[in-house]
Design an enzyme around this catalytic site. Sequence first.
Site, PDB file in Angstrom:
ATOM      1  N   ASP A  13       0.791  -1.242   0.000  1.00 13.54           N
ATOM      2  CA  ASP A  13       0.000   0.000   0.000  1.00 13.54           C
ATOM      3  C   ASP A  13       0.824   1.292   0.000  1.00 13.54           C
ATOM      4  O   ASP A  13       0.516   2.221   0.771  1.00 13.54           O
ATOM      5  CB  ASP A  13      -0.975   0.005   1.194  1.00 13.54           C
ATOM      6  CG  ASP A  13      -2.004  -1.118   1.127  1.00 13.54           C
ATOM      7  OD1 ASP A  13      -1.960  -1.912   0.174  1.00 13.54           O
ATOM      8  OD2 ASP A  13      -2.842  -1.206   2.052  1.00 13.54           O
ATOM      9  N   LYS A 111      -6.764  -5.084  -3.178  1.00 14.59           N
ATOM     10  CA  LYS A 111      -7.536  -5.656  -2.065  1.00 14.59           C
ATOM     11  C   LYS A 111      -8.504  -4.626  -1.504  1.00 14.59           C
ATOM     12  O   LYS A 111      -8.299  -3.432  -1.646  1.00 14.59           O
ATOM     13  CB  LYS A 111      -6.587  -6.158  -0.983  1.00 14.59           C
ATOM     14  CG  LYS A 111      -5.699  -5.059  -0.430  1.00 14.59           C
ATOM     15  CD  LYS A 111      -4.737  -5.571   0.603  1.00 14.59           C
ATOM     16  CE  LYS A 111      -3.895  -4.459   1.168  1.00 14.59           C
ATOM     17  NZ  LYS A 111      -4.654  -3.388   1.842  1.00 14.59           N
ATOM     18  N   CYS A 156      -2.192  -2.782   7.602  1.00 13.10           N
ATOM     19  CA  CYS A 156      -2.020  -3.693   6.469  1.00 13.10           C
ATOM     20  C   CYS A 156      -0.719  -4.485   6.514  1.00 13.10           C
ATOM     21  O   CYS A 156      -0.683  -5.646   6.101  1.00 13.10           O
ATOM     22  CB  CYS A 156      -2.179  -2.927   5.168  1.00 13.10           C
ATOM     23  SG  CYS A 156      -3.900  -2.402   4.947  1.00 13.10           S
TER      24      CYS A 156
END
Length: 221
Positions: A13, A111, A156
């Site tokens: 990310d 995701k 994450c």
Amino acid sequence: MAYGAQDCLLVIDVQYDFMPGGALAVPHGDEVVPVINRLAQAFEHVVLTQDWHPAGHASFATSHVGAAPYQTIMLPYGEQVLWPDHCVQETRGAALHADLRIPHARMVIRKGHHASVDSYSAFLEADRTTRTGLAGYLREHGVRRVVCVGLATDYCVAWSALDARAAGFDAVVVEDACRAIDLNGSLALAWQDLAEAGVRRTTSDELLSGAGTQNPWLPES
Ligand code: VGL
Ligand code: ZN
């Protein structure tokens, strides 16, 4: 390359909405980019993830009447922290940082694309049932160890490292290649959960440090 087919660098990310000034800014989030670029050169195998939500996603506070960002609510699959709208599909905030230099990465996992289910983890969505396919992909390539970097350490990155372990991989978190959100002690809790799960914690210097020394990260030659 120091790290071959059995090791995969998982870059989580590194997107504009998590950078300073972004919709869900992670303090000093931009500082991970040069560290990750340096690490990536040592890995033959790199996978990137991209938080990728439809507008109106269940993890957005704006999707719940009377709710505010950073508050926790119950959803059908359990507790969910509510976030400012972020990483909406095809917006600039969802784009990977343009300064990433990882041309050899050939896999990007998107995701959080199901409107009603969040996914911090690169392996398993927040319902703890729906798989992203990453474990199968890594196994097919003979990967045994997953080295996690990116944003955010306590969400994450931590969830991905824990799920890597649960899926049977060795897992490592590179502390200086991550930055945290740190909400209500979430960072300390994440490090505790990671240690208990047997996820190793290291630094980029240690990972990259010289052949010939007793570097536990380098494959045996
Ligand atoms: C993340 C909160 C919401 C992360 C993603 O990348 O850590 N955190 N969505
Ligand atoms: Zn998200």
